[in-house]
Design an enzyme around this catalytic site. Structure first.
Site, PDB file in Angstrom:
ATOM      1  N   ASN A  94      15.600 -21.531   9.127  1.00  0.00           N
ATOM      2  CA  ASN A  94      15.136 -22.084  10.442  1.00  0.00           C
ATOM      3  C   ASN A  94      14.587 -23.404  10.147  1.00  0.00           C
ATOM      4  O   ASN A  94      13.509 -23.588   9.247  1.00  0.00           O
ATOM      5  CB  ASN A  94      14.174 -21.229  11.184  1.00  0.00           C
ATOM      6  CG  ASN A  94      14.745 -19.649  11.698  1.00  0.00           C
ATOM      7  OD1 ASN A  94      15.868 -19.802  12.009  1.00  0.00           O
ATOM      8  ND2 ASN A  94      13.964 -18.898  11.684  1.00  0.00           N
ATOM      9  N   SER A 139     -23.494 -30.911  19.042  1.00  0.00           N
ATOM     10  CA  SER A 139     -22.326 -31.345  18.534  1.00  0.00           C
ATOM     11  C   SER A 139     -22.055 -31.365  17.233  1.00  0.00           C
ATOM     12  O   SER A 139     -20.896 -31.562  16.699  1.00  0.00           O
ATOM     13  CB  SER A 139     -22.000 -32.865  19.170  1.00  0.00           C
ATOM     14  OG  SER A 139     -22.985 -33.651  18.595  1.00  0.00           O
ATOM     15  N   LYS A 176      18.860 -15.942   8.658  1.00  0.00           N
ATOM     16  CA  LYS A 176      18.338 -17.086   9.106  1.00  0.00           C
ATOM     17  C   LYS A 176      17.718 -18.200   8.227  1.00  0.00           C
ATOM     18  O   LYS A 176      17.153 -17.913   7.307  1.00  0.00           O
ATOM     19  CB  LYS A 176      17.212 -16.778  10.190  1.00  0.00           C
ATOM     20  CG  LYS A 176      17.444 -16.041  11.384  1.00  0.00           C
ATOM     21  CD  LYS A 176      18.577 -16.663  12.244  1.00  0.00           C
ATOM     22  CE  LYS A 176      18.131 -17.952  13.003  1.00  0.00           C
ATOM     23  NZ  LYS A 176      17.338 -17.747  14.022  1.00  0.00           N
ATOM     24  N   HIS A 194      23.988 -38.915  27.560  1.00  0.00           N
ATOM     25  CA  HIS A 194      23.981 -37.850  28.384  1.00  0.00           C
ATOM     26  C   HIS A 194      24.506 -36.313  27.224  1.00  0.00           C
ATOM     27  O   HIS A 194      24.829 -35.342  27.660  1.00  0.00           O
ATOM     28  CB  HIS A 194      24.952 -37.556  29.310  1.00  0.00           C
ATOM     29  CG  HIS A 194      24.868 -38.880  30.210  1.00  0.00           C
ATOM     30  ND1 HIS A 194      23.983 -39.106  31.477  1.00  0.00           N
ATOM     31  CD2 HIS A 194      25.348 -40.069  30.097  1.00  0.00           C
ATOM     32  CE1 HIS A 194      24.092 -40.153  31.914  1.00  0.00           C
ATOM     33  NE2 HIS A 194      24.883 -40.802  31.192  1.00  0.00           N
ATOM     34  N   GLU A 233      10.484 -28.095  14.127  1.00  0.00           N
ATOM     35  CA  GLU A 233       9.975 -27.705  15.415  1.00  0.00           C
ATOM     36  C   GLU A 233       8.334 -27.725  15.709  1.00  0.00           C
ATOM     37  O   GLU A 233       7.722 -28.150  16.605  1.00  0.00           O
ATOM     38  CB  GLU A 233      10.521 -26.237  15.522  1.00  0.00           C
ATOM     39  CG  GLU A 233      11.827 -25.876  15.654  1.00  0.00           C
ATOM     40  CD  GLU A 233      12.320 -24.763  15.548  1.00  0.00           C
ATOM     41  OE1 GLU A 233      13.655 -24.681  15.770  1.00  0.00           O
ATOM     42  OE2 GLU A 233      11.486 -23.781  15.111  1.00  0.00           O
TER      43      GLU A 233
HETATM   44  N1  ARG Z   1     -23.842 -36.032  20.033  1.00  0.00           N
HETATM   45  C1  ARG Z   1     -23.710 -37.389  20.857  1.00  0.00           C
HETATM   46  C2  ARG Z   1     -22.335 -37.694  21.218  1.00  0.00           C
HETATM   47  O1  ARG Z   1     -21.592 -37.099  20.527  1.00  0.00           O
HETATM   48  C3  ARG Z   1     -24.550 -38.538  20.248  1.00  0.00           C
HETATM   49  C4  ARG Z   1     -25.001 -39.426  21.197  1.00  0.00           C
HETATM   50  C5  ARG Z   1     -26.155 -38.658  21.819  1.00  0.00           C
HETATM   51  N2  ARG Z   1     -26.769 -39.458  22.821  1.00  0.00           N
HETATM   52  C6  ARG Z   1     -27.793 -39.085  23.789  1.00  0.00           C
HETATM   53  N3  ARG Z   1     -28.128 -39.973  24.631  1.00  0.00           N
HETATM   54  N4  ARG Z   1     -27.808 -37.741  23.900  1.00  0.00           N
HETATM   55  O2  ARG Z   1     -22.265 -38.201  22.216  1.00  0.00           O
END
Ligand code: ARG
Length: 433
Positions: free
Chosen positions: A286, A23, A284, A156, A291
């Site tokens: 715009n 992550s 134009k 409406h 938007e």
């Molecule tokens: N990268 C993990 C998350 O975003 C952190 C927590 C990880 N915990 C675990 N037991 N793998 O949720």
């Protein structure tokens, strides 16, 4: 790879699986909060005697220099890092040696991620509150500048009754103010409970002082339910719900502005600092910014729905599914940021065409309800009055003097200024208490 969990039991993931599993690509932005949490953890471990004074000093000095370097972007996450928590632990251990791993004493990433995001949300909500104050003031400015300009109010998308322009702005100001009030209350609640103390799922057997840790981090108390803390994303959902709710409300303003800006309405021109041109059609101008913001509401709504769906049916406890929550939460924050940049500029760039509005509001048929109420005040039963006025409106289409001509012929005591829309609007204003 630097997976903190790699042991004889888990040999580690292949590079391809690691790349899919990590992550760090999105949670690295949490580093300032993760670092604050680690500093406080060290203070707490020293207080309860779980690290020596010397180790405490070494680690704090290491964290100081790490913070300076991170601020200067000296370190970039590597492919081998799994998440922000392991990344900072690795960087610290490279500086101070294996004692750096004390960051994790009695602590789990399951609660750490909650703390990081909570501190992040405190910052986000704080900034959002400042923006909301400014934006509601901007609306109040438009309200004041509107004077007694009139425009038709629509039901409406058909002209219904005349209204003061300041009432239009007030409708949005009141709506945004409600969101701001909710946000202020949310901000207070957010700072009550610290997620630390949850551990991985049920705290720790070590003599940790979670209350001390919570206070140092600016909260009132520690986690009241470890299981609830690591399982739920309630505050994230609340934040996202609030954000999407407000954006939906703003989208209705944007929609009106886009309509008003059409030749067909002609109530508004955008200042040319907020319009864009066409690569092909030279004429134009715009309303792209409006938007685009309208589109961003849909993106945020998608993220919000994604967050809701993510937590549905998850067993209580930390589940890896929850790693998917951060891109969606951060996505909502990014859309909010776009609103904070573009919305003030859009509101500043409105050239309202009062003449066109007033002319449109002057359509006498918009006062048909006034005429009906004039009859009601004379004691005519409601349905009879309603039918009578509808009949006059019908006849007016072929009368040279229109509805005023038909009505004045039928009701000689109708006041002279009856068909002045400003008379009607003034009569409709009520004290606001
Ligand atoms: N990268 C993990 C998350 O975003 C952190 C927590 C990880 N915990 C675990 N037991 N793998 O949720």
């Amino acid at each position: 790879m630097t997976e903190v969990w790699k042991t004889a039991l888990n040999q580690g993931l292949s590079p391809e699986l690691h790349a899919m599993h990590r992550s760090i690509d999105f949670d690295w932005v949490l580093w300032p909060y993760d670092l604050s949490g680690s500093r406080v953890r060290m203070h707490m471990l020293r207080k309860v005697g779980l690290i020596s004074e010397a180790d405490f000093e070494t680690i704090q000095t290491g964290l100081d220099s790490l913070e300076t370097e991170l601020k200067q972007a000296v370190h970039q996450p590597q492919d081998r890092d799994e998440d922000v928590h392991g990344w900072l632990e690795r960087l610290l251990c490279e500086k101070v040696g294996p004692i750096g791993a004390n960051l994790h004493t009695g602590r789990s990433r399951n609660e750490q991620v909650l703390l990081d995001v909570k501190l992040f949300l405190v910052d986000q909500v704080h900034q959002w509150i400042q923006h909301m104050h400014r934006l509601t003031q901007q609306l109040a400015g438009l309200e004041q500048a509107a004077g007694e300009t009139l425009l038709p109010a629509y039901t409406h998308l058909q002209r219904a009754q005349p209204i003061f322009l300041h009432q239009y702005w007030a409708a949005h100001r009141v709506t945004w103010q409600r969101r701001l009030d909710q946000l202020l209350a949310f901000f207070q609640r957010l700072r009550k409970e610290c997620p630390m103390g949850a551990g991985a799922i049920n705290a720790s057997t070590l003599p940790l002082d979670y209350a001390f840790e919570a206070k140092m981090l600016g909260f009132e108390h520690a986690s009241v339910s470890p299981l609830a803390t690591v399982s739920l994303r309630s505050e994230w959902l609340e934040f996202s719900g609030l954000a999407v709710h407000w954006m939906l409300e703003v989208s209705r303003l944007l929609e009106d502005l886009i309509l008003w800006n059409t030749r067909e309405f002609g109530f508004l021109r955008f200042n040319n600092t907020v319009t864009t041109g066409s690569s092909m059609m030279p004429q134009k101008r715009n309303p792209d910014l409006c938007e685009l913001l309208r589109g961003k509401v849909s993106t945020a709504l998608g993220h919000y729905n994604g967050l809701l769906a993510l937590t549905k049916n998850l067993p209580m406890g930390y589940m890896k599914d929850l790693q998917e929550d951060k891109p969606m939460l951060f996505g909502i924050c990014a859309q909010l940021d776009a609103f904070f940049v573009a919305l003030p500029a859009i509101l500043d760039g409105l050239e309202l065409q009062a003449e066109t509005m007033i002319q449109a509001a002057g359509d006498p048929s918009l006062l048909a309800t006034d005429l009906m109420e004039f009859l009601l005040a004379k004691g005519v039963p409601l349905r009879q009055a309603h039918h009578q006025v509808a009949e006059w409106v019908y006849q007016a289409s072929s009368h040279p003097l229109g509805l005023p001509g038909v009505a004045k012929a039928a009701l000689p005591d109708l006041p002279e200024d009856f068909f002045e829309p400003i008379r009607s609007c003034r009569a409709r204003l009520r004290p606001q208490t």
